[in-house]
Design a protein around this motif. Sequence first.
Motif, PDB file in Angstrom:
ATOM      1  N   UNK A 163       0.827  -1.207   0.000  1.00  0.00           N
ATOM      2  CA  UNK A 163       0.000   0.000   0.000  1.00  0.00           C
ATOM      3  C   UNK A 163       0.861   1.258   0.000  1.00  0.00           C
ATOM      4  N   UNK A 164       1.852   1.296   0.869  1.00  0.00           N
ATOM      5  CA  UNK A 164       2.694   2.486   0.975  1.00  0.00           C
ATOM      6  C   UNK A 164       3.514   2.687  -0.297  1.00  0.00           C
ATOM      7  N   UNK A 165       4.062   1.602  -0.847  1.00  0.00           N
ATOM      8  CA  UNK A 165       4.884   1.722  -2.050  1.00  0.00           C
ATOM      9  C   UNK A 165       4.082   2.127  -3.282  1.00  0.00           C
ATOM     10  N   UNK A 166       2.744   2.008  -3.226  1.00  0.00           N
ATOM     11  CA  UNK A 166       1.912   2.375  -4.380  1.00  0.00           C
ATOM     12  C   UNK A 166       1.349   3.789  -4.279  1.00  0.00           C
ATOM     13  N   UNK A 221       6.008   7.300   3.077  1.00  0.00           N
ATOM     14  CA  UNK A 221       4.873   7.973   2.434  1.00  0.00           C
ATOM     15  C   UNK A 221       5.285   9.338   1.909  1.00  0.00           C
ATOM     16  N   UNK A 222       6.020  10.084   2.726  1.00  0.00           N
ATOM     17  CA  UNK A 222       6.478  11.408   2.301  1.00  0.00           C
ATOM     18  C   UNK A 222       7.352  11.307   1.057  1.00  0.00           C
ATOM     19  N   UNK A 223       8.228  10.328   1.010  1.00  0.00           N
ATOM     20  CA  UNK A 223       9.134  10.196  -0.139  1.00  0.00           C
ATOM     21  C   UNK A 223       8.407   9.736  -1.400  1.00  0.00           C
ATOM     22  N   UNK A 224       7.242   9.140  -1.246  1.00  0.00           N
ATOM     23  CA  UNK A 224       6.419   8.775  -2.409  1.00  0.00           C
ATOM     24  C   UNK A 224       5.589   9.960  -2.884  1.00  0.00           C
ATOM     25  N   UNK A 225       5.554  11.050  -2.097  1.00  0.00           N
ATOM     26  CA  UNK A 225       4.814  12.240  -2.496  1.00  0.00           C
ATOM     27  C   UNK A 225       3.533  12.473  -1.738  1.00  0.00           C
ATOM     28  N   UNK A 226       3.270  11.670  -0.702  1.00  0.00           N
ATOM     29  CA  UNK A 226       2.051  11.862   0.076  1.00  0.00           C
ATOM     30  C   UNK A 226       2.080  13.196   0.823  1.00  0.00           C
ATOM     31  N   UNK A 227       0.899  13.778   1.027  1.00  0.00           N
ATOM     32  CA  UNK A 227       0.784  15.062   1.713  1.00  0.00           C
ATOM     33  C   UNK A 227       0.440  14.920   3.190  1.00  0.00           C
ATOM     34  N   UNK A 260       9.932  15.166  11.184  1.00  0.00           N
ATOM     35  CA  UNK A 260       9.884  14.912   9.742  1.00  0.00           C
ATOM     36  C   UNK A 260       9.050  15.950   9.012  1.00  0.00           C
ATOM     37  N   UNK A 261       8.115  16.590   9.735  1.00  0.00           N
ATOM     38  CA  UNK A 261       7.250  17.583   9.116  1.00  0.00           C
ATOM     39  C   UNK A 261       6.160  16.973   8.267  1.00  0.00           C
ATOM     40  N   UNK A 262       5.724  15.771   8.636  1.00  0.00           N
ATOM     41  CA  UNK A 262       4.683  15.067   7.878  1.00  0.00           C
ATOM     42  C   UNK A 262       3.382  15.143   8.664  1.00  0.00           C
ATOM     43  N   UNK A 263       2.341  15.784   8.120  1.00  0.00           N
ATOM     44  CA  UNK A 263       1.084  15.943   8.870  1.00  0.00           C
ATOM     45  C   UNK A 263       0.376  14.612   9.099  1.00  0.00           C
TER      46      UNK A 263
END
Length: 219
Positions: free
Chosen positions: A73-76, A104-110, A127-130
């Motif tokens: 899921x995360x890799x997609x 998730x952040x490195x895959x582009x997730x917001x 990490x600054x990931x909401x």
Amino acid sequence: MTNQNKMFELMRQNLYSAVICDTLDELGYFNQAMREDIRPLELGGIVIGYAKTILAADVYHIHDNPYEKEIAAIDSIKPDEVVVAGTNHSKRNGMWGELLSTASKMRGANGAIIDGLIRDTQKIIELGFPVYCTGFKPVDSKGRGIVIDYDCPVEVGGVLVHPGDVIFGDDDGVAVIPFGVFEETVNRALSKVESENHTRQELLDGKLLKDVYEKYGVL
């Protein structure tokens, strides 16, 4: 910049969850705000993106490949998606943590909306990931919970979320905009904000609420 990316930027600059929910009410969508206990890990931010749905369930033994579907899921994840995870209100484990946030952040997730518990909170903040969640628990999911599906409809925070629906979260909570009414919702909400700005100014000028409401129709 695509039209939808422009819409995201307009939302970030001008909108907030309450006016989005009011607009969805006007369109006949009355159950699009997630439960009040799904709260941001850190106040002051906004998360916007397309729902990347994940469904997890409690387990009571260790599977042979306990992370298989979670990893898939995360890799997609695609850029501008927001992970939206349903756990059936599990309190057995912290299903989300620093490494899933990083991947998730490195895959582009917001960001991520977890209807359940998380861990590694300080690392996620750094990490600054909401991330939004219902609470914290410092234990692993292995033997306690497992991802059983993804890119499927999930109930999160009392709202049925479909893959690709638009998520908007701020300090007040999380709103889910059905994809089919996304642009109409944003356009109407922007117009409503303009009316609210006029209302606010006239109230600051000392005019009566009754008169201002009759003029602009917003409250």
